[in-house]
Scaffold this motif. Structure first.
Motif, PDB file in Angstrom:
ATOM      1  N   ARG A 165      43.974  34.911  46.521  1.00 15.50           N
ATOM      2  CA  ARG A 165      44.431  35.956  47.443  1.00 15.50           C
ATOM      3  C   ARG A 165      43.646  37.260  47.275  1.00 15.50           C
ATOM      4  NH1 ARG A 165      49.754  34.857  49.659  1.00 15.50           N
ATOM      5  NH2 ARG A 165      50.414  32.788  49.011  1.00 15.50           N
ATOM      6  N   MET A 166      43.124  37.510  46.088  1.00 14.88           N
ATOM      7  CA  MET A 166      42.357  38.732  45.826  1.00 14.88           C
ATOM      8  C   MET A 166      40.850  38.525  46.010  1.00 14.88           C
ATOM      9  SD  MET A 166      44.389  41.265  45.122  1.00 14.88           S
ATOM     10  CE  MET A 166      43.316  42.429  44.292  1.00 14.88           C
ATOM     11  N   SER A 167      40.444  37.378  46.483  1.00 16.41           N
ATOM     12  CA  SER A 167      39.011  37.061  46.550  1.00 16.41           C
ATOM     13  C   SER A 167      38.219  37.974  47.490  1.00 16.41           C
ATOM     14  CB  SER A 167      38.790  35.594  46.932  1.00 16.41           C
ATOM     15  OG  SER A 167      39.286  35.340  48.236  1.00 16.41           O
ATOM     16  N   GLY A 168      38.877  38.693  48.360  1.00 12.57           N
ATOM     17  CA  GLY A 168      38.179  39.617  49.251  1.00 12.57           C
ATOM     18  C   GLY A 168      37.930  40.989  48.640  1.00 12.57           C
ATOM     19  N   ASN A 169      38.340  41.186  47.400  1.00 18.24           N
ATOM     20  CA  ASN A 169      38.134  42.465  46.722  1.00 18.24           C
ATOM     21  C   ASN A 169      37.180  42.258  45.558  1.00 18.24           C
ATOM     22  OD1 ASN A 169      40.934  42.781  48.057  1.00 18.24           O
ATOM     23  ND2 ASN A 169      40.316  44.850  47.542  1.00 18.24           N
ATOM     24  N   LEU A 170      36.020  42.865  45.655  1.00 18.42           N
ATOM     25  CA  LEU A 170      34.990  42.698  44.637  1.00 18.42           C
ATOM     26  C   LEU A 170      35.056  43.814  43.603  1.00 18.42           C
ATOM     27  CD1 LEU A 170      31.988  41.746  46.928  1.00 18.42           C
ATOM     28  CD2 LEU A 170      33.658  40.242  45.845  1.00 18.42           C
ATOM     29  N   CYS A 171      34.748  43.445  42.360  1.00 17.28           N
ATOM     30  CA  CYS A 171      34.669  44.405  41.254  1.00 17.28           C
ATOM     31  C   CYS A 171      33.303  44.228  40.608  1.00 17.28           C
ATOM     32  CB  CYS A 171      35.787  44.162  40.244  1.00 17.28           C
ATOM     33  SG  CYS A 171      35.643  45.197  38.767  1.00 17.28           S
ATOM     34  N   ARG A 172      32.452  45.204  40.751  1.00 20.31           N
ATOM     35  CA  ARG A 172      31.103  45.104  40.180  1.00 20.31           C
ATOM     36  C   ARG A 172      31.123  45.087  38.661  1.00 20.31           C
ATOM     37  NH1 ARG A 172      29.092  49.481  44.454  1.00 20.31           N
ATOM     38  NH2 ARG A 172      28.747  48.067  46.195  1.00 20.31           N
ATOM     39  N   CYS A 173      32.169  45.626  38.056  1.00 19.42           N
ATOM     40  CA  CYS A 173      32.263  45.662  36.589  1.00 19.42           C
ATOM     41  C   CYS A 173      32.815  44.365  36.012  1.00 19.42           C
ATOM     42  CB  CYS A 173      33.148  46.820  36.154  1.00 19.42           C
ATOM     43  SG  CYS A 173      32.566  48.430  36.696  1.00 19.42           S
ATOM     44  N   GLY A 174      33.426  43.535  36.828  1.00 15.49           N
ATOM     45  CA  GLY A 174      33.956  42.264  36.353  1.00 15.49           C
ATOM     46  C   GLY A 174      35.303  42.359  35.668  1.00 15.49           C
ATOM     47  N   ALA A 175      36.161  43.242  36.116  1.00 12.02           N
ATOM     48  CA  ALA A 175      37.489  43.403  35.505  1.00 12.02           C
ATOM     49  C   ALA A 175      38.500  42.391  36.036  1.00 12.02           C
ATOM     50  CB  ALA A 175      37.997  44.826  35.743  1.00 12.02           C
ATOM     51  N   TYR A 176      38.034  41.335  36.663  1.00 12.42           N
ATOM     52  CA  TYR A 176      38.918  40.367  37.308  1.00 12.42           C
ATOM     53  C   TYR A 176      40.031  39.812  36.420  1.00 12.42           C
ATOM     54  CZ  TYR A 176      35.290  40.373  40.915  1.00 12.42           C
ATOM     55  OH  TYR A 176      34.393  40.749  41.869  1.00 12.42           O
ATOM     56  N   PRO A 177      39.751  39.372  35.182  1.00 19.25           N
ATOM     57  CA  PRO A 177      40.855  38.802  34.378  1.00 19.25           C
ATOM     58  C   PRO A 177      42.018  39.776  34.200  1.00 19.25           C
ATOM     59  CG  PRO A 177      38.740  38.297  33.359  1.00 19.25           C
ATOM     60  CD  PRO A 177      38.477  39.281  34.470  1.00 19.25           C
ATOM     61  N   ARG A 178      41.711  41.035  33.970  1.00 25.11           N
ATOM     62  CA  ARG A 178      42.774  42.034  33.774  1.00 25.11           C
ATOM     63  C   ARG A 178      43.481  42.369  35.085  1.00 25.11           C
ATOM     64  NH1 ARG A 178      44.088  42.278  28.476  1.00 25.11           N
ATOM     65  NH2 ARG A 178      42.233  42.510  27.225  1.00 25.11           N
ATOM     66  N   ILE A 179      42.750  42.356  36.182  1.00 27.83           N
ATOM     67  CA  ILE A 179      43.363  42.591  37.496  1.00 27.83           C
ATOM     68  C   ILE A 179      44.378  41.494  37.782  1.00 27.83           C
ATOM     69  CG2 ILE A 179      42.912  42.623  39.993  1.00 27.83           C
ATOM     70  CD1 ILE A 179      40.169  43.995  39.250  1.00 27.83           C
ATOM     71  N   VAL A 180      43.990  40.247  37.551  1.00 31.51           N
ATOM     72  CA  VAL A 180      44.898  39.109  37.762  1.00 31.51           C
ATOM     73  C   VAL A 180      46.118  39.248  36.866  1.00 31.51           C
ATOM     74  CG1 VAL A 180      45.130  36.598  37.509  1.00 31.51           C
ATOM     75  CG2 VAL A 180      43.076  37.558  38.577  1.00 31.51           C
ATOM     76  N   GLU A 181      45.919  39.630  35.613  1.00 33.25           N
ATOM     77  CA  GLU A 181      47.045  39.804  34.696  1.00 33.25           C
ATOM     78  C   GLU A 181      47.994  40.913  35.171  1.00 33.25           C
ATOM     79  OE1 GLU A 181      45.138  40.589  30.967  1.00 33.25           O
ATOM     80  OE2 GLU A 181      44.469  38.508  30.730  1.00 33.25           O
ATOM     81  N   ALA A 182      47.434  42.018  35.642  1.00 38.59           N
ATOM     82  CA  ALA A 182      48.264  43.144  36.114  1.00 38.59           C
ATOM     83  C   ALA A 182      49.114  42.726  37.300  1.00 38.59           C
ATOM     84  CB  ALA A 182      47.384  44.343  36.461  1.00 38.59           C
ATOM     85  N   ILE A 183      48.517  42.030  38.260  1.00 40.92           N
ATOM     86  CA  ILE A 183      49.279  41.576  39.434  1.00 40.92           C
ATOM     87  C   ILE A 183      50.319  40.565  38.986  1.00 40.92           C
ATOM     88  CG2 ILE A 183      49.126  40.360  41.641  1.00 40.92           C
ATOM     89  CD1 ILE A 183      46.290  41.648  41.920  1.00 40.92           C
ATOM     90  N   GLY A 184      49.961  39.676  38.064  1.00 38.62           N
ATOM     91  CA  GLY A 184      50.919  38.696  37.537  1.00 38.62           C
ATOM     92  C   GLY A 184      52.098  39.360  36.854  1.00 38.62           C
ATOM     93  N   ASP A 185      51.839  40.444  36.124  1.00 36.02           N
ATOM     94  CA  ASP A 185      52.923  41.177  35.465  1.00 36.02           C
ATOM     95  C   ASP A 185      53.938  41.681  36.477  1.00 36.02           C
ATOM     96  OD1 ASP A 185      51.666  40.788  33.034  1.00 36.02           O
ATOM     97  OD2 ASP A 185      50.960  42.868  32.849  1.00 36.02           O
ATOM     98  N   VAL A 186      53.454  42.234  37.570  1.00 34.12           N
ATOM     99  CA  VAL A 186      54.353  42.797  38.589  1.00 34.12           C
ATOM    100  C   VAL A 186      55.042  41.677  39.376  1.00 34.12           C
ATOM    101  CG1 VAL A 186      54.490  44.268  40.640  1.00 34.12           C
ATOM    102  CG2 VAL A 186      53.035  44.930  38.725  1.00 34.12           C
TER     103      VAL A 186
END
Length: 188
Positions: A165-186
């Motif tokens: 679902r978040m595949s349309g949002n790019l992060c040049r720094c590669g923070a994807y694992p933490r982004i997924v964890e943050a959304i999962g927490d909520v």
């Protein structure tokens, strides 16, 4: 017909009267009545006309998600939306998420999980994440949703669902694992 002189932003003095419209946008709970060139995007309206710089201009082609905002509760790439087509819409930017000096739960989760590095994409990631949470709660399936999942009720947001679902949002720094964890927490 006489040619018009247009400045860099396309808002030259020789513009015909029919090239502008007056519209009202509800931005973060406040109505703003603006007269804008028909070609002005919601992103440029936010940044240039209202001074709200949270939504970023990344690619200006709807491919990176840095400009994601919520329009009537659904996420959208503001660089692709013409402001005149959003007359009367309720638009929420990252600046409008906090309430009573308290961050939105997803903003708090991003901080707790350290789900950002340079921060350029973070406002779009957060707005998109809030959209993901709403879509899943409303039962909208994604490509990652199992075909055997019930067609009514909320969709469970596991890591695969969130990544899809978040595949349309790019992060040049590669923070994807933490982004997924943050959304999962909520989500939980």
């Amino acid at each position: 017909m006489e040619p018009t002189s247009r400045g860099r932003s396309g808002e030259g003095e020789g513009r015909a009267a029919g090239d502008r419209s007056t519209l009202t946008l509800n931005i973060n709970g406040t109505d703003h009545t603006l007269t804008l060139d028909h070609r002005t995007t919601v992103l440029d309206t936010l940044r240039l006309h209202l001074g709200l710089t949270g939504a970023k201009k990344g690619c200006d082609h709807g491919q990176c998600g840095a400009c994601t905002v919520l329009v009537d509760g659904r996420r959208a790439n503001s660089c692709l939306l013409l402001a005149v087509a959003q007359d009367g819409a309720r638009i929420t930017t990252v600046e409008g998420l906090a309430a009573d000096d308290r961050l939105h739960p997803l903003q708090e989760a991003f901080l707790e999980r350290d789900a950002l590095q340079c921060g350029y994409c973070t406002p779009g990631q957060i707005c998109s994440g809030i959209g993901v949470l709403g879509e899943a709660q409303d039962g909208f399936p994604s490509h990652a949703t199992a075909p055997t999942a019930p067609v009514t009720g909320p969709v469970a947001l596991d890591a695969a669902e969130i990544r899809e679902r978040m595949s349309g949002n790019l992060c040049r720094c590669g923070a994807y694992p933490r982004i997924v964890e943050a959304i999962g927490d909520v989500a939980s």
